[in-house]
Scaffold this motif. Sequence first.
Motif: not given
Length: 576
Positions: A508-517
């Motif tokens: 498996r591998i991760a998919i990401h969503e990076l929220f930097v305000p």
Amino acid sequence: MPEVASQNKLQLGQVLLDRGLVTKDQIEAALKRQEADGHQKLLGELLVELGYCTENQVASALAQAYGLPYAQITPKICDPAVVETLPRDFLEEHVVLPLFKVHDCLTIALSEPSNVFLLEEIERLSNCRVQVVCATAKDIKATLQTYLPAANVFVIDDIIDETDLEDFALIENIIEDIGNLEEVAGQSPVVKLVNYLMYNAVRENASDVHIEPDDKKLRVRYRVDGRLYEKMSPPHQMHSAIVSRVKIMAELDIAQRRLPQDGGIHVLMEGRPIDLRVSVMPGNHGEKVVIRILDVKKILTNLESLGFSYDNLQLFKEKIQCPNGIVLATGPTGSGKNTTLYAALNELNAEDVNICTVEDPVECNIAAINQFQVNEVAGFGFSNALRSLLRQDPDIIMVGEIRDKDTANIAVQAALTGHLVLSTLHTNDAPGAVTRLLDLNVPPYLVGASLIAVLAQRLVRKICPSCKENYEPAAGIKKTVQKWTGQPLKFYRGMGCKQCRNTGYLGRIAIHELFVPDENILDMITQGVTVKALRAAALKNGMVPLYIDGLEKVKAGITTIDEILRVANMPDGSTQ
């Protein structure tokens, strides 16, 4: 090359004649029958078929004719571990039985020893010198059925190879004798089976082992790459002994069958420690056992191996280097949040910083990091542990999970007073973490002042490299993907093979969503705007949503579009 004399048709007949077992007329009749049938059968077979002598008499005569020993084969004669020296199909097709092996010499039983080519093939497959013993085909086949049963028949000794388990050791305390059930649970077949299940689960990269009783069936399932599959179905009568053996290993009360129990097992496999978390739950048909496998080798990794895109990796590394503030990892259970936080701690671990963690439980022991496990029964929960931890002069704090308002407020206060805090939340996307903190009664101005970054992630299965191929998905999917990406993609999938258990996926591998305000988004948080507005601002600010990061991995041929559709929210809010 094995030295076996070439067969002369009269050799066997002459031996049988000399022993007075057949007459010349009977041999002549058998030879005529053989010629009429086009020599499809051997002389010995025809003599038995015509009733002139027995199969044992023919085998004994063949042994004398070729100068070989003769044996009446039974399952007790042969070594079960040696039977698997040769492939099952090969043994059944050629009626061959491996008996035992001494150094590089393999002794086998054959009913017809004249086939030199067969003997050469056995030498090649086994990589051993071959020594032949004559036996009847009937005895060989019967013994093979004992050690190579049908797929739905369970024989413990068939699946246990002592050499496989020699590097598997249990670290357990001495348990006092408490009765017959423990005695049964300690018997060798049960011990072998439980050791095999755990050893093989680690070898197959399983995250969990499920031992599940039904009214008439007992099944063992492994969770591999997030999906369960049945490994085996032991006899239902073994259920109590198997559960008791697991309880003994986990130091649980084997006499208690009405209440849930939790414990742990520590094992060494190939020299490395592996922790097993055990949960036992009473059910309608008996106790169900789930064993969670915590393999340090797989948990403790670096950020580069987690599937980050280049931009997300650089930005995430930058944010965890901040001297204070809060960084959150979000996602559902089993999405790899703790693995990401462990990788971040591994990145930050240095001699000049004091890193402390509060976890439930501690899943991975990291050298030079102070780790504390909560104990709710003793009143040592996350909030109390975090309060005490702040008096331990920490630089970096990792909180296993923010579950309640007290923990949330203390974590935020710690982030505002010069500490870097890492923790996890359960939210659907990265901006949703803000709403979750507000729901936990953290004032908006404190969230805006402390939040550095939120990483949302999901795990998707990777295409098996052994059976990977191009394919054309449904027209609707192609059209939708092109709409999202603005360009056509090549699609890949796994056809299914032995390597991936015919699933088409391996790992498996991760998919990401990076929220930097940024400053604007922090102001919006302070003002208490909706998560929808926050998400729109984050996307405008360059945040790559989960599904786009997933599509990049589809484009690279790492995973399938089906996996992305399964775990990621679509732009219109729908999911598949």
